[in-house]
Motif scaffolding. Structure first.
Motif, PDB file in Angstrom:
ATOM      1  N   SER A 145      -5.118  -0.877  -4.758  1.00  0.00           N
ATOM      2  CA  SER A 145      -4.164   0.024  -5.405  1.00  0.00           C
ATOM      3  C   SER A 145      -3.848  -0.475  -6.811  1.00  0.00           C
ATOM      4  O   SER A 145      -3.775   0.301  -7.765  1.00  0.00           O
ATOM      5  N   ARG A 160       2.114   0.182 -11.741  1.00  0.00           N
ATOM      6  CA  ARG A 160       2.437   1.554 -11.364  1.00  0.00           C
ATOM      7  C   ARG A 160       3.375   2.180 -12.399  1.00  0.00           C
ATOM      8  O   ARG A 160       3.238   3.350 -12.763  1.00  0.00           O
ATOM      9  N   VAL A 182       5.106  -2.320   2.542  1.00  0.00           N
ATOM     10  CA  VAL A 182       4.774  -3.716   2.254  1.00  0.00           C
ATOM     11  C   VAL A 182       4.489  -4.405   3.580  1.00  0.00           C
ATOM     12  O   VAL A 182       5.062  -4.041   4.604  1.00  0.00           O
ATOM     13  N   LEU A 239       4.764   7.073   1.576  1.00  0.00           N
ATOM     14  CA  LEU A 239       5.669   5.936   1.729  1.00  0.00           C
ATOM     15  C   LEU A 239       5.072   4.709   1.043  1.00  0.00           C
ATOM     16  O   LEU A 239       3.856   4.553   0.989  1.00  0.00           O
ATOM     17  N   THR A 240       5.956   3.864   0.522  1.00  0.00           N
ATOM     18  CA  THR A 240       5.515   2.564   0.050  1.00  0.00           C
ATOM     19  C   THR A 240       5.654   1.593   1.216  1.00  0.00           C
ATOM     20  O   THR A 240       6.734   1.461   1.782  1.00  0.00           O
ATOM     21  N   GLU A 258      -3.816   9.037  -1.551  1.00  0.00           N
ATOM     22  CA  GLU A 258      -2.791   9.043  -2.587  1.00  0.00           C
ATOM     23  C   GLU A 258      -3.357   8.551  -3.918  1.00  0.00           C
ATOM     24  O   GLU A 258      -3.105   9.109  -4.976  1.00  0.00           O
ATOM     25  N   SER A 286       8.545   6.415  -1.681  1.00  0.00           N
ATOM     26  CA  SER A 286       7.658   6.013  -2.774  1.00  0.00           C
ATOM     27  C   SER A 286       8.442   5.828  -4.080  1.00  0.00           C
ATOM     28  O   SER A 286       7.897   5.346  -5.059  1.00  0.00           O
ATOM     29  N   ILE A 308       0.859  -1.192   0.000  1.00  0.00           N
ATOM     30  CA  ILE A 308       0.000   0.000   0.000  1.00  0.00           C
ATOM     31  C   ILE A 308       0.893   1.239   0.000  1.00  0.00           C
ATOM     32  O   ILE A 308       2.012   1.199   0.500  1.00  0.00           O
ATOM     33  N   MET A 309       0.373   2.330  -0.579  1.00  0.00           N
ATOM     34  CA  MET A 309       1.075   3.611  -0.489  1.00  0.00           C
ATOM     35  C   MET A 309       0.341   4.452   0.539  1.00  0.00           C
ATOM     36  O   MET A 309      -0.873   4.582   0.456  1.00  0.00           O
ATOM     37  N   LEU A 310       1.081   5.000   1.487  1.00  0.00           N
ATOM     38  CA  LEU A 310       0.439   5.800   2.527  1.00  0.00           C
ATOM     39  C   LEU A 310       1.385   6.901   2.981  1.00  0.00           C
ATOM     40  O   LEU A 310       2.561   6.631   3.236  1.00  0.00           O
TER      41      LEU A 310
END
Lengths: 175, 462
Positions: free
Chosen positions: B338, B308, A66, A63-64, B373, A81, A58-60
């Motif tokens: 995502s 991505r 895992v 930040l990436t 995001e 990211s 997830i991206m939050l």
């Protein structure tokens, strides 16, 4: 856009319980969440977004992240990211597999807390100040100095078993 | 219900030996460290509690930290491996707070050069965390030896620590370049990676030296996938900085990494090629077909990384991505939201007008589940879509209005508002729908007070 090539890859690692509370967490970049309050707020948010969906990435908050979970534990590795997601994944796998081997496959909160010292040492062996120090769980486990009496019975000598039994008896009396 | 909760709490309390640990009590307990002989089990337990509290965010004052630190130094008497390693951790944690931490220098130097292999690597890392520029000279000889040690853990520890030390003493590390160069030939995956990191750091301001380093390493084919990823990044930098004559050998190296056996390296190379300025259509296609393969991987992270990157390509070279449309279609229902979002927005950028309604319907089914995001990613896709297919504005405007009413942060809301402005400015037909939006925006303005963009929208003549 063009990133400076650097060994500083990992922004943070965390192990949370199934309420999203921190068991252990490390942040390596002072610019990312400078205070513990911000860190914990991020962890709560991260947990809320990830505890139901077992989706691995997830991206939050830029930040990436895992992640992986088991019974009542959630493991996270965070990077920028722009970072190669597969590198972060290899760190997560190493973290998970190391802890799993240390706990003899009983990956759950109670057992983590019982072995917290060794789990802390493992985290320290995997990442040093944001640099991936070791990504092979076999090497990590070898380096964290598992106690002799933690070796499964089958692999111990008779003398060791006796010694362990004596110790345990002594401790159960002292408790 | 009440009974159940009590029981649960009881269980939790029983399961967590650290639940009721308090700072003052633990620091009291730490006085046990002064006892002789040291009881390793008991002391390890107390030390674990201290480190646990620090990790939970407990702050120690200078006095408290210094006292705990000095008590901890007594534990060097014990030869228990776990305890010793926990002491190293404690040293690192308290190094920033406690005073006079250099007192342990000689103990750590002894451990780092001693015979016990379980101590050496960790001792180096602890030692470097308390070392400053003035002390560095004293340990320099040992650091050089450690970098070329035959134990991978020792060598890695020394390399990584020397990189950390550049913050306190930038120049000293430059004198260790020969040792780092030797370490790069190591059989260990990690040592090779760390050695490259140190070498690049030492040389990065000297372009000629970097060029030579890369030329040498691309020929010797590094064993470590981590090191190859790093080398790709360095090569990309060289190619991008050099605007006049692009060195085709460097580009060939990056391209050859598309055929590497490690997925990590393949992805790094594909990502690099896609993002480079000089990439031609043919080279782009090669990278895209690798990413296309990753789209059908069973690993969510690999699918995420691939889609991505494709999403980014779709912005600059939509035609190159059309080949992947079938694979992207398979991802629009992906369990990882995502991945699904990225797949849909990529398709919106490359697909035909006829598929817009279907894709928008798919995405509205889960838009509330995704993070801000990614909502912004969706909004950006809608913006370009409106400009491309002006006739679709009503579907898209409806969608935007629904998004505006949903929960979300300021940045996300602002991006919606900006998109609406763009649409109104570009599309004369859309002006008719604006009245409807005017109300939404007013509501938004009241709900969130005024932000720059919402004001702008309200002032747009209707």
């Amino acid at each position: 856009m063009l990133q400076e090539p650097t060994l500083y890859t990992v922004k943070g690692m965390a192990i949370l319980d199934n309420d999203g509370n921190r068991i252990l967490a490390k942040y390596y970049d002072k610019k990312v969440f400078p205070t513990v309050k911000e860190q914990k707020a991020f962890e709560k948010n991260l947990f809320n977004k990830t505890h139901r969906a077992n989706a691995e990435i997830i991206m939050l908050d830029g930040l990436t992240c895992v992640y992986r979970s088991n019974v009542d534990l959630f493991f996270y590795v965070m990077g920028s990211s722009y970072e190669n997601e597969l590198i972060l994944m290899s760190v997560l796998n190493c973290l998970y597999d190391s802890v799993s081997q240390i706990l003899r496959k009983n990956v759950e909160k109670r057992v983590v807390l019982e072995n917290l010292d060794i789990v802390m040492l493992a985290l320290d062996e995997i990442c040093d100040g944001g640099i991936i120090l070791e990504a092979d769980s076999g090497n990590v486990v070898q380096r964290v100095a598992l106690r002799a009496d933690d070796i499964p019975l089958g692999e111990q000598t008779v003398a060791q078993v006796l010694q362990t039994a004596k110790e345990q008896l002594k401790w159960s009396l002292l408790k | 219900m009440g009974f159940k909760r009590d029981k649960k709490e009881e269980e939790d309390g029983g399961g967590n030996p650290f639940q009721n640990v308090e700072k003052t009590t633990v620091l009291q307990e730490a006085r046990t460290f002064n006892d002789t002989p040291v009881n390793p089990r008991k002391c390890t337990n107390i030390l674990t509690k201290i480190l646990y509290l620090l990790n939970q965010g407990e702050v120690l004052g200078t006095m408290e930290a210094t006292e705990a630190f000095f008590a901890m130094t007594k534990l060097f008497q014990s030869r228990d491996v776990v305890l010793r390693r926990m002491v190293y951790l404690g040293i690192k944690e308290l190094a920033g707070v406690a005073e006079d931490v250099i007192i342990v220098t000689s103990s750590l130097t002894k451990d780092m050069t001693g015979r016990e292999d379980m101590y050496r690597a960790a001792a180096i890392r602890a030692l470097c965390s308390i070392t400053d520029a003035s002390m560095l000279q004293a340990i320099e000889r040992y650091m050089k030896q450690a970098i070329v040690d035959r134990h991978a853990a020792v060598s890695s520890a020394a390399l990584v620590s020397s990189l950390h030390l550049t913050r306190v003493a930038g120049d000293v590390v430059k004198r260790w370049v020969n040792e780092a160069q030797e370490a790069i030939n190591s059989d260990s995956v990690m040592v090779q990676y760390h050695a490259l990191g140190v070498l690049y750091h030492i040389r990065k301001s000297d372009r000629l030296a970097v060029t030579k380093l890369v030329a040498k390493l691309t020929r010797m084919s590094l064993k470590s996938p981590y090191a190859v990823c790093m080398l790709i990044r360095i090569a990309v930098r060289l190619v991008e900085d050099d605007e006049v004559s692009s060195d085709s050998q460097l580009f060939e190296f990056i391209e050859s990494c598309l055929r590497h056996k490690s997925e990590m390296v393949i992805y790094e190379a594909a990502h690099a090629i896609v993002n480079m300025k000089r990439t031609t259509a043919r080279e782009l296609n090669q990278a895209v077909s690798v990413l296309q393969l990753f789209c059908s991987s069973s690993k969510p992270t690999l699918r995420f990384a691939a889609v991505r990157t494709l999403n980014k390509v779709a912005m600059s070279h939509p035609a190159a991505v059309t080949a992947c449309n079938l694979d992207l279609e398979n991802l629009i229902t992906d369990a990882n939201r995502s991945v699904a979002t990225l797949a849909i927005t990529t398709l919106l950028k490359t697909g035909a007008e006829s598929s817009v309604d279907r894709l928008m319907k798919q995405i509205s089914s889960f838009v509330s589940e995704i993070s801000d995001e990614f909502k912004i990613v969706v909004v950006r896709a809608i913006r370009s879509l409106c400009l491309k297919f002006p006739r679709k504005h009503s579907v898209l405007m409806n969608f935007l209005s629904a998004m505006l009413r949903d929960e979300g942060g300021l940045e996300y809301k602002a991006s919606i508002a900006d998109t609406i402005i763009t649409i109104i400015e570009e599309n004369s037909e859309a002006k008719e729908t604006v009245l409807f939006f005017y109300n939404t925006m007013l509501w938004y303005k009241n709900a969130f007070h005024t932000s720059a963009s919402s004001l702008k929208i309200v002032n747009t003549p209707v």
